[in-house]
Write an enzyme that holds these catalytic residues in place. Structure first.
Site, short mmCIF file in Angstrom:
data_model
loop_
_atom_site.label_atom_id
_atom_site.label_comp_id
_atom_site.label_asym_id
_atom_site.label_seq_id
_atom_site.Cartn_x
_atom_site.Cartn_y
_atom_site.Cartn_z
N LEU A 129 -21.63 19.65 45.00
CA LEU A 129 -20.21 19.30 45.16
C LEU A 129 -19.57 20.13 46.26
O LEU A 129 -19.88 21.32 46.42
CB LEU A 129 -19.48 19.52 43.82
CG LEU A 129 -20.00 18.62 42.70
CD1 LEU A 129 -19.60 19.16 41.33
CD2 LEU A 129 -19.51 17.19 42.89
N THR A 187 -18.75 27.20 41.04
CA THR A 187 -18.04 27.65 42.24
C THR A 187 -18.69 26.99 43.44
O THR A 187 -19.69 26.28 43.31
CB THR A 187 -18.11 29.19 42.37
OG1 THR A 187 -19.49 29.56 42.44
CG2 THR A 187 -17.45 29.88 41.19
N HIS A 247 -27.57 24.98 33.77
CA HIS A 247 -28.67 25.06 34.72
C HIS A 247 -29.92 25.52 33.99
O HIS A 247 -29.85 26.48 33.21
CB HIS A 247 -28.30 26.03 35.84
CG HIS A 247 -29.38 26.18 36.85
ND1 HIS A 247 -29.65 25.20 37.80
CD2 HIS A 247 -30.29 27.16 37.06
CE1 HIS A 247 -30.66 25.60 38.54
NE2 HIS A 247 -31.08 26.77 38.10
#
Ligand code: NHR
Ligand code: GAR
Length: 192
Positions: free
Chosen positions: A97, A145, A113
């Site tokens: 992203l 982030t 993850h």
């Protein structure tokens, strides 16, 4: 109501674990929260049928139809913001992203993850853990982030790497733990 939007690309088993926990624990009554939508960037994602079967509205936004990451992310944000989400949950979502997207959802965006971060960010985590001779592997729930797989850690689960493990057998052992910790981490965030 605190709306949760879940983004998937594949089988959606983490998505299903969250939806099933929300339904079993009656999050709409106990937390004022509901999974409002599941959005996939892959038209064929098996998780879409799973979400439909659980009664959650689904949407497909195929990234291949967009000129670049910025255009896809802008359209994705538009689709998500229809639901004014309290939380956006990545669950096996396989598109990196853009910083603009991540900033727009600052404090509301989480991922799971399949490694013990900060070890093995990125893809192919299980093979890399086996190749590295790791005795332990696991999964990490973290805030998203701009830097891939580097956001603040919210929770982790550890599993052993066993003799004879393949990436597939290790992935299955890790995934079972993901299904346990991700719904709990989401619940904790909704209470905060
Ligand atoms: N985006 C940002 N900015 N930060 C993170 O921490 C993100 C993220 C988007 C997704 C999930 C992540 C994972 O859990 C995630 C974390 C996709 C890739 C990737 O390389 C890497 C990590 C993750 C998700 N994707 C390729 C891409 O070009 C496409 C791979 C494919 O389609 O198979 O986007 O591991
Ligand atoms: C999960 O193991 C998840 O941690 C991992 O993919 C699997 C998705 O399973 N995510 C990534 O590798 C992100 N790059 P699911 O679709 O059944 O939840």
């Amino acid at each position: 109501m605190k709306n949760i939007v879940i983004l998937i690309s594949g089988s959606g088993s983490n998505m299903a674990a969250i939806v099933e926990t929300a339904q079993r624990e009656r999050w709409s009554d106990t937390l004022g929260a509901t999974v409002a939508a599941v959005i996939s960037n892959k038209p064929v994602a098996a998780g879409l049928a799973v979400a439909n079967a659980l009664g959650v509205p689904t949407q497909v936004l195929d990234h291949t139809g967009f000129a670049n990451r910025e255009a896809f992310d802008a359209a994705l944000a538009q689709a998500i913001d229809v639901h004014t989400p309290a939380l956006v949950v990545l669950a096996g979502f396989l598109r990196i992203l853009t910083p603009a997207f991540v900033n727009h959802y600052a404090g509301r965006l989480v991922n799971i993850h399949p490694s013990l971060l900060p070890a093995f960010p990125g893809l192919n985590t299980h093979q890399r853990a086996i190749d590295g001779g790791c005795r332990f592997a696991g999964a990490t729930v973290h805030r998203v982030t701009a830097e891939l797989d580097h956001g603040p850690i919210l929770d982790q689960a550890v599993v052993p790497v066993l003799p004879g493990d393949t990436a597939a057998t290790l992935a299955a052992r890790v995934l079972a733990q993901e299904h346990r910790i991700y719904p709990q981490a989401v619940k904790t965030l909704l209470k905060a």
